[in-house]
Every structure is written in structure tokens, then in C-alpha cells.
Write a protein that holds these residues in place. Sequence first.
Motif, PDB file in Angstrom:
ATOM      1  N   GLY A  68      24.489  54.321  31.223  1.00 36.52           N
ATOM      2  CA  GLY A  68      24.388  52.954  30.710  1.00 36.52           C
ATOM      3  C   GLY A  68      25.760  52.362  30.434  1.00 36.52           C
ATOM      4  N   ALA A  69      26.671  53.224  29.987  1.00 34.38           N
ATOM      5  CA  ALA A  69      28.018  52.735  29.690  1.00 34.38           C
ATOM      6  C   ALA A  69      28.747  52.328  30.963  1.00 34.38           C
ATOM      7  CB  ALA A  69      28.813  53.816  28.967  1.00 34.38           C
ATOM      8  N   LEU A  70      28.337  52.889  32.100  1.00 34.16           N
ATOM      9  CA  LEU A  70      28.990  52.529  33.365  1.00 34.16           C
ATOM     10  C   LEU A  70      28.464  51.201  33.911  1.00 34.16           C
ATOM     11  CD1 LEU A  70      28.868  55.986  35.216  1.00 34.16           C
ATOM     12  CD2 LEU A  70      30.873  54.927  34.219  1.00 34.16           C
ATOM     13  N   MET A  71      27.225  50.842  33.530  1.00 28.29           N
ATOM     14  CA  MET A  71      26.586  49.661  34.125  1.00 28.29           C
ATOM     15  C   MET A  71      27.298  48.383  33.661  1.00 28.29           C
ATOM     16  SD  MET A  71      23.910  51.299  35.557  1.00 28.29           S
ATOM     17  CE  MET A  71      22.767  50.033  35.978  1.00 28.29           C
ATOM     18  N   PRO A  72      27.088  47.294  34.383  1.00 27.23           N
ATOM     19  CA  PRO A  72      27.774  46.054  34.016  1.00 27.23           C
ATOM     20  C   PRO A  72      27.422  45.566  32.616  1.00 27.23           C
ATOM     21  CG  PRO A  72      26.840  45.883  36.206  1.00 27.23           C
ATOM     22  CD  PRO A  72      26.344  47.165  35.633  1.00 27.23           C
ATOM     23  N   GLY A  73      26.246  45.871  32.128  1.00 24.22           N
ATOM     24  CA  GLY A  73      25.887  45.488  30.778  1.00 24.22           C
ATOM     25  C   GLY A  73      25.490  44.037  30.629  1.00 24.22           C
ATOM     26  N   SER A  74      25.280  43.341  31.746  1.00 24.70           N
ATOM     27  CA  SER A  74      24.924  41.932  31.628  1.00 24.70           C
ATOM     28  C   SER A  74      23.409  41.741  31.609  1.00 24.70           C
ATOM     29  CB  SER A  74      25.544  41.142  32.786  1.00 24.70           C
ATOM     30  OG  SER A  74      25.230  41.768  34.008  1.00 24.70           O
ATOM     31  N   ASN A  75      22.643  42.831  31.764  1.00 23.88           N
ATOM     32  CA  ASN A  75      21.180  42.769  31.709  1.00 23.88           C
ATOM     33  C   ASN A  75      20.620  41.673  32.595  1.00 23.88           C
ATOM     34  OD1 ASN A  75      21.165  44.862  29.850  1.00 23.88           O
ATOM     35  ND2 ASN A  75      21.416  43.441  28.132  1.00 23.88           N
ATOM     36  N   ALA A  86      31.339  50.440  43.979  1.00 18.10           N
ATOM     37  CA  ALA A  86      32.145  51.160  42.997  1.00 18.10           C
ATOM     38  C   ALA A  86      31.245  51.822  41.967  1.00 18.10           C
ATOM     39  CB  ALA A  86      33.115  50.191  42.319  1.00 18.10           C
ATOM     40  N   ALA A  96      29.246  54.719  43.421  1.00 24.11           N
ATOM     41  CA  ALA A  96      30.053  55.928  43.575  1.00 24.11           C
ATOM     42  C   ALA A  96      30.253  56.609  42.231  1.00 24.11           C
ATOM     43  CB  ALA A  96      31.398  55.579  44.192  1.00 24.11           C
ATOM     44  N   PRO A 155      24.411  35.522  31.806  1.00 24.72           N
ATOM     45  CA  PRO A 155      24.557  36.609  30.836  1.00 24.72           C
ATOM     46  C   PRO A 155      25.975  36.801  30.340  1.00 24.72           C
ATOM     47  CG  PRO A 155      24.237  37.507  33.020  1.00 24.72           C
ATOM     48  CD  PRO A 155      24.042  36.024  33.132  1.00 24.72           C
ATOM     49  N   THR A 207      29.462  37.827  37.278  1.00 26.16           N
ATOM     50  CA  THR A 207      29.137  39.140  37.829  1.00 26.16           C
ATOM     51  C   THR A 207      28.324  39.030  39.105  1.00 26.16           C
ATOM     52  OG1 THR A 207      27.106  39.276  36.556  1.00 26.16           O
ATOM     53  CG2 THR A 207      29.079  40.225  35.559  1.00 26.16           C
TER      54      THR A 207
END
Lengths: 502, 175, 363
Positions: free
Chosen positions: B38-45, B77, B80, B121, B141
Motif C-alpha cells: 500500500g505504501a508503494l501505491m500512488p495513494g490517490s484512491n 515502475a 516492477a 484526488p 496522476t
Amino acid sequence: MGILTTFKDWFGNDWGVHPDDRKRPAADAAVRVMPVPERLWLPLQQHLGAPARPVVLVGQRVKKGQLLAEAQGAVSAPVHAPTSGTVAAIAEITAPHPSGLTLPAIVVDADGADEWGERVGCADPFALAPDEIGRRVAAAGVVGLGGAAFPSSVKLAGAARAGVATLIVNGSECEPYLSCDDRLMRDAAAAIVDGIRIMRHASGAARVLVGIEDNKPEALAAMAAAAASCAEIRVCRVPARYPMGSEKQLIQALSGIEVPADSRPADVGVIVHNVGTALAVRAAIRDGQPLISRLLTVNGGCVVAPGNIEVRLGTLAADVLAFAGGLHGDGLGLARRLLGGPMMGMQIPHWRVPVVKGTSGILALAADEAAAGDADPCIRCASCVRACPVGLLPLEMSARIRNDALDAAAALGLADCIACGCCAYVCPSRIPLVQYFQHAKGELAARERARLRTDATRKLAAQRQERLAREASEKAAAAARRKAERAAQQSAAEKLVQGEPA
Amino acid sequence: MIAAVLSLTLLGALLGVVLGCADRFLRVEGNPLVDEIGALMPGSNCGQCGFPGCAGAAAAIVAGSAAPTCCPPGGKALAAAVAGRLGLAVDLSALADDGPQIAGVAEELCIGCCRCSKVCPTDAIVGAAKQIHNVLREACTGCANCVDLCPTEALLLQPVPPTLPHWVMPKPLGA
Amino acid sequence: MNPNAFAAAPVASPHAHGGGSVARTMRHVQLALLPATLHGFWLYGWPSFLLWLLTILACVGWEALALRLAGGRRVGAVLHDGSALLTGWLLAMTLPPWAPWWVAVVGGFIAIVVGKQVFGGLGQNVFNPAMVARVALLVSFPLPLTQWVAPLAQPAPGFVDALQRFLGGAPVPDAMTSATLLGHARTELSRGVDLMQVLAGAPPSSLSWLGERAGSFGEAGALLLLAGGGYLLAVGVIRWHAPFAVLAGLAVPAAIAHAVDPARYLDAGSHLLSGAAMLGAFFIATDYVTSPSTVPGRLLFGAGVGLLTWIIRSWGGYPEGMAFAVLLMNALTPTIDRCVRPRILGRDRRGRPLDLPPGSPRQ
């Protein structure tokens, strides 16, 4: 080569390659000066660092040497008008870059008068303070002319700050075909020595070592004669071996110092400048001339009259080639167009590419000179391991990159690769090793950028959530307040109504 | 014969008890991998993956019900990175990644309705009512939430043009 | 489309090439093998020539078949690199000169299909294909693989006679067999006869240089193999580290042991000139694919091959151990390559940046 070197070579320290240098006959031909073409294209970025910012308007008349674009940021360099004329446009031109992308350039139409603007020279540079020399070099837009095009003033100032002991002047010119530095040393040795002395003064170095490969005996003799009266300058013969001109390799060959991987040469008390840069520094200080022209080599099997040509910056490669006599059969046998040398130079898609400060050569290679052919599988012959001047394992790195295991390649030292091309040059399977490495470096950098961007956007998203929550709670609070106020008003009114009869 | 059956049964029972104890006392509440991914994801939901927010997508990837390539804004990115963390082999070349995309406003079509800026977002769309809106390149994004809402189809996703400093040498062909 | 873009994808530097190629390398090795091969023909006659020819044809044939089955696009181009030919040649050098035809065909299959193509073809195999085939044949068919014909055996068979023998697979007549030096020593030692007596009647080892002795097809001309190795060193196809380490790893323990107990251990000269020592040192241990890629790694690898060869020869079940030793060290090659890495310029052996030298400005 001493006995110790031979002994070390026996045990595997024989890095580098010995390509056929093909410097002659171009190196022996007299320098030709190319007249100013009708139109010049001056890219805003001809150096490492931030692009320059234009300070002229379209239609404005400019004098030769006038500032066209100023440096912005700590590492940058200005661009000057190579001749007098009119600014015709600020337009896109194909970049001297393997991508074939364009970059913005100031287009100057020459008026033919070639009339100098104001120049502030200096009769006695050694009376100037070192940082004043640095400022003048920066204002003249001088960058490293060996190819990397790093702003020279930044290096000189950094050297003075760090207190370097040794100034190394790079005259090794190890790339095949190129002979412009050789030619400069033969023709203008005294001026180069003068420039070296100015740079020594500006950098505060105690001694100067001039490294020249032993395949240039004329240049060695000329420089030794010119430097004979200066005790602090020593002209050193280094063995012809590619990539001797690479900064860290030359430092090790001349001074024996091995620069640590995470440090710059200045950290160990050394700076390296090219011989061409010494000449440009001299012109900037003595005559107040900005960098507006350079000597470059036009060579390759397709060129009718190869040689070294003095060219104004911004001249299109097509015009330079036409001046050099054109191509055999109008370019019928042309296999590859290159800027720079064949080992580290870049392929360009066509000749409508401007000469910039870092352009050391224009090569038109015929089919029998250019590396080509399908890659065979790697037979693990380890020729690349032997050739690598940095001590990497190119065969292992490329195998990992081929399988997209970029992090594994990075763990093998990909970042230390200097892209000199020795590995691919010796590879019997003709594997494009350098292309693998450049691809991996670019891809890793792109991933890092994407990661930073993701971090930034995640922060924005979190801030937005916070803002939405705050707005919601504020709205709720406001609604509650209004409700309470309304209730209070109502009860007051009711009280009023109830109390009225009383 | 009987000794063999007995000894194996005993061994099985013993190990079963050990496993049971381990499950009881060494239980991990929630999968730490999910938080890590989850910390790697863009976090923009943004919801393009079809899961409820980035945390939902992370859980689905860890559970195996979604591919590491399911996040369009994250692109190659992210895929990967996630695959590397989970030790999965992912065919990145199959990922339809024409490079990153960002939204762009066609100025002649924008009517300044502010619908897009409300759903972004990352607050990447700026513009007041009845004013032409614009997209901040650095913040977008490419989640495309705004594209469908635009009443005049003024918003379109456009690939980010390649630039000289960001150009990447292609991988050798025939490799 | 951007009109400035390349018609094809851009090509990275370098734009020059040294001119080497896989096929050229293989040709050099084949040229280096030629003198010893011709010498072998002279010693062992037509049957050895037929064996040599069929082993090579089998290897090339199996390679072509495997490539076609794998669906390769460049079957012709790959065959052209000469690697299968070289594998067959090397395998033939290690076989008994009068071995029957099926040894060549089965050997070719094991070398090319099992030893190389199963791993993914050229450059991917872990073990030296020729040695894999040699060992597999020796373990599976001990009898035909240990029938050594005496050099210059009389009467020498004519071509037709040789062809019949080759295809018919008749055993070598007893009158024409001979034992190799190592095999002879091994047999006599196990019978309790000490080496002093065994070697009393043997020709002096100086004769071995000329190679008039029994043994594998390619092992006889030690001097010619040495000359071939010298040629490879001179043209830069191989480097001296691995051959030197093999010979040293074999000779040093042999010399020490012989000095301690001459009745039990052969002298270093016999070890160096017998069996596959020269062939192994210059042609097998220098195989690019299955040996380490660094200089220290190659020294280690070669010393291991030499030492293991001596150990197997001295105490093992087989009289000759070069092939086993090579395979054992092949298995260690990935480990050696992982552990022995060159030092990166500006870094220490562990990959950390060097410390700044004393007296440098920024310390």
C-alpha cells in the motif's frame, strides 16, 4: 611502460583496448577555417546543467560575442552570438543527442560583417584575483571541450575552494578518428601553455601535468618545447590505450591517485581540464572573447577531404560537411552519422544538427568502419571483463538487464560504468553491451523519478483528504452552531410569546 | 507394520499440535505485506483498478486476486517495484504502458464548471467557476476521474511528451 | 510521427568494433588442434580418422536437429559459428582411437543434446559438453571405452578394412591392444607390484613427448598439444592463467608425493605427459563457457582441476581423472564467479568507496 606495469598486466590489470586510431591523414592536414554560414542555430543547452535563458528578442540585431542567453542556476553556461546579425527566431532544432528529439535554439541570421561587440581583455591575467578569473570564464561561457561540456568556471572555483594541488591537462585524445586536440597542441602550443598557466593561477594548483598519448609525437614535442620555460608544468607521455582520456583513468596514470567512487577528483586534490579548454580560457581572459567557435575533426571513410576545421558554434553539421568537400558519392556508402568519436560518440538521424560547444568531431562512417551485425549468444569469453577499465563484469550485468533484473545489475556496479564502450568493442558475439547499460541506467532513473512523483502525489492526496475532512467537520460544526442558534432564537421567541401575557 | 503406523500417527499428531499452537500464539493480525505494498501505491484512491482505493488494491494484489500491473497511474515502475517485493515474475512488456499519461484541458472547450476539480484526488486541477481550468502537470496522476465528468469533453488524457533529459535508451532489439 | 526520428531504433555507442567473432575464435582453436590430430591419424590409422569424422558429423547433426526442434530462426547462422564442430573434435580427441561408430553417435548426442542444448544452447551450459559425453560414455560403456590400440599397430588396416571394423564394431584384436601408462600403473599397483618394477621396462618419459604410446586419440602428441596451446596464447584466444594452474596443480602434488614414496606415486613428468593433461590444460580448462571469468577465478579453477586430476589418478577408481575433475570444477564455476569478482575502480573489494588518500583536501 615500466616493468611493474607489465607485471600487473600479466595478472589481469590490462584494462582498455587498442583500437586502430585512424587519426591520420586527417591529423596531418592543415587546419581550415570555415566561413560564417548564413544561418546559425544556437541551442540554449550546450552544457551539463540548467539550460540558459534567452535575453534577446526576435528581430533584435546582435554583435559578434554579444550575450544571447544567460546562465541560470549554479551549474550552467551562457550562450553568445558567434557572429553579428539578426535574431531570426527561437525555434526547435534536432538536438545533438541519440534520441533525435529537438531542443530550443536561438536562430541567428548572419549579416556578413562579422563585427565584434565590446570586449574586455586583460594584459596581465596573473594580476587578477583567482575568483575574478573564474567569473570571467563563467561569463565567457567556457565549458569543457573534451566532450562532457561541464562548465569550466564551476570546476575552477571548486578547485580553488578545495585547495587542489595538481592540475591535469588532458591532451590524450584517445578516441579514434579525432585529432582536433592533437592539431591544437601542434599549432598553438605556446597559447595552450599560457592558458594552462592562467588556469593554474585560477585553481591554485602547485603543479601541472599534461598527459599526451604516445601516438602523437609531434604534439608531445611541441608541448614540451613550449612548456620548457615553465618549471611547474610537466609534459608526460602516456601509453596510447583507450580510454586513457577518461578522467579517473588519466588521473591514475599520471599521478597514481585512485579517485574513490563517491568522490570527485577535486576531493583528492586534482582537477582535469582539456587542452582545448585551456585555449578557450586564455581567449576569454586575455582577449575577452567568449566561446563562439571551436576546432573539430571531420573524418570517416565517406568524407572526401577529412581534416580539422575551425567552426562557429551553431553551424549545422550539413554545412560543415559541405565545406569539407562533401561525402563520397553524395553519401551513397554512408553507414553511420556520428557526433564525437566512434567509441563514445552519438549517432544522429540526419546532418541538420548544430555544432555545439562539446562537439569534438563529425564522422561519416562507411559500412566497413561501423560496428553492425546481429548479436550472437554470450559465450562467456570474459573479453569484456578484461577490457573494462573500471573492473566491472559486463557479461553478468547485461545478462541481468536482458531479463529486466535491473536492481541485480545495479548491485553489480552498473552506476560505476563510464560507458566507454571497451566491452562492446571486444565482444566476439557483438552484444550491444553499452546499450544494455544505458537502457538500464535510464530506466532506473525513470523509476526513481516515478517514485518521487508518487511520493509527491500521495502527499497531495493525503492533504486533500485532510482538507475534505476538515471542511466536512467545519460544515458540521457550522450547521450545529446554526441549529443551536436557531433553537436559542426559537426558545427566546417562545419565551417572549409566553412572557407577553405576563 | 504396526510400529510404523503408530510412529507416523504419533509424529503427525505431535506436529499438528505444534502447528495449532503456532497458529494460536504466533498469529499475525493483518498482513504486513499489504501495508508495505500500500505504501508503494500512488495513494490517490482513484479507483481505476476496480478496487476500493489503493489499500483495497494492495490487499487484492497480496491475496493474488489482482496482478501487480493493475494500477494504471503507477505504470511499469510500480509494477516492477511490487513484483520485486512479492517475488513475482511479471511480464512488463505485456503491460500497455505508453509511458505516463496526464490530463490536459482543451481551452476552447472548457466552460469553467468546476466539476473536474472537485473529483481530482490530488487537487491537480485549478480554476474558479466560469474560468478556464488548467492541469498542474506535476500533480496529475493520470487517474482519468475527471475525464468522464467533463460535460464538454474538454479533458483528455495525453501522453507525457518525451524530453531530452528524461529520454531512455531503448533496450536492444532481438535480445 | 516525429520527422526527426530514426527510421530504425537508435544504436548506442560504440560504433566501432574490434572485429572478433565467435566463429573466428572457434577457427583458431580448431587450427591449434590440427597438428595433434594429424599426428593421431598417423599413429592410429584409418579407424581413428573415421571416428574423428563421424564424431564431428554427429555433433553438428544433433546440433542442427536440436535447433530445428527448438524452433530457432537462425539454424544456419548458429551452425556456422563452429562450436558444435569444436565440441565433436574435442570429444573425438578423448575417445579410444578404434572405438566403433555408435560411440561417436551416442557421444555426440550426449555432448550436444544433453550437455548443451538442454541448458539453452551455446553459452548456457554448466558443464563442458565434450567432458559430459566422455564421462557418460566411460561410465555406461566401460569396455569399448578402455580398449587402447597400440600406436602404429601392425598390420595397419586399409580403408575398407577400417570401415568394416568401424561399422561392425568388432573389438580390437588382443595382439594389437596395449595399456596406457596410467592404466598399466593402476593395474599393477592393485596387484601389489610397486611402481619401480612396473616402470623398469617402460620407455623413458622423454619418448612420451613424441607420443608413440597407447591412449586416447588426441592425447598422444603432448608436444603438439603444447604447441597448439602456445599458438592459442599467442593469438590471444586463451590466457595463460588456467593452463598454468592446471599443470601446476597436477605437477606440484605429484612431485611432492613422488619424492615421498616413489614406489607408490608416479613422477610429475609422467603425470604431465600422460592422459589428457595437456589437452585438458590448454583446450578443456580454457573453455570460455564453463570456466570462471576473472583471472583469480581461473587460477583457482585450474588449480582445482589439476589437483582433483592427481587425486583421482592416485587414489580413485579410474586410472585417468581429467574429465571428472573438469566436471567437478565446472559445477563450482558459478560459485567461483560469485565469490571472486574484480575490484571496481575507486572501491574496495567489498564494493565500498575507497577512503580519501591522506593529505587530500576534503577529508
